[in-house]
Scaffold this motif. Structure first.
Motif, PDB file in Angstrom:
ATOM      1  N   GLN A  87     -74.904  10.281 -62.386  1.00  0.00           N
ATOM      2  CA  GLN A  87     -75.602  11.041 -61.341  1.00  0.00           C
ATOM      3  C   GLN A  87     -76.681  10.187 -60.677  1.00  0.00           C
ATOM      4  O   GLN A  87     -76.886  10.260 -59.465  1.00  0.00           O
ATOM      5  N   ILE A 107     -72.625  16.324 -60.855  1.00  0.00           N
ATOM      6  CA  ILE A 107     -71.333  15.844 -61.362  1.00  0.00           C
ATOM      7  C   ILE A 107     -70.965  16.697 -62.574  1.00  0.00           C
ATOM      8  O   ILE A 107     -71.764  16.867 -63.495  1.00  0.00           O
ATOM      9  N   CYS A 156     -67.420  17.626 -58.820  1.00  0.00           N
ATOM     10  CA  CYS A 156     -68.813  18.046 -58.788  1.00  0.00           C
ATOM     11  C   CYS A 156     -68.927  19.456 -58.215  1.00  0.00           C
ATOM     12  O   CYS A 156     -68.000  19.970 -57.602  1.00  0.00           O
TER      13      CYS A 156
END
Length: 168
Positions: free
Chosen positions: A43, A52, A63
């Motif tokens: 991330q 995510i 995501c």
């Protein structure tokens, strides 16, 4: 059980740990929060805020994007609903001639283009090559997998996902 810091996991992901340490980490039982440390590292590397949920490739993720769960490239390009085959929205190079196959098989072992083609799936926004598959000409594009996100989070990670509000 050994627990590793997020910094060590970041070094593991970037490939900067010495091989003996990498091997030791990979071979050992995984700490309970390893997945979340791994996702936190990923991330921090992307330039967008959508959380995510699951990495599906080196630069490809599922995501949470608003009310939707989408497959998204590291650059931010969305391939749409994660349950659909993201490859169908990728730029695709099909190597189905001797000349195009020779670019990746310059010496020998050239496959017969009448029996095999190579498909390269590329992000249309940043050009990242996400996947390569070989198939018989005319064979449908392979949908690699459709993960059971809810089951994975609920049953394996013990942290259920928030239910989707619409359509999914």
């Amino acid at each position: 059980m050994t627990s590793y810091s997020k910094e060590v996991i970041a070094d593991l992901v970037s490939g900067t740990l010495p091989w003996p340490q990498t091997r030791r980490i990979m071979s050992a039982y995984k700490d309970d929060d390893r997945f979340f440390k791994y996702v936190a590292v990923l991330q921090e590397r992307v330039g967008w805020k959508d959380p995510i949920l699951l990495p599906v490739g080196d630069h490809l993720f599922i995501c949470q994007s608003g009310d939707e769960r989408v497959t998204k490239c590291e650059c931010g390009h969305s391939f749409g609903d994660y349950r659909k085959n993201w490859k169908l929205k990728a730029a695709i190079i099909v190597r189905d001639t001797e000349e195009s196959l020779r670019e990746i098989y310059p010496n020998s072992d050239l496959p017969d283009p009448d029996w095999m083609e190579i498909r390269e799936f590329i992000c249309p926004q940043c050009g990242t090559l996400h996947e390569v598959e070989s198939a018989a000409p005319g064979y449908p594009i392979v949908h690699d997998f459709e993960p059971d996100l809810e089951g994975f989070y609920r049953d394996w990670l013990g942290r259920p996902l928030e239910p989707l509000n619409k359509g999914g």
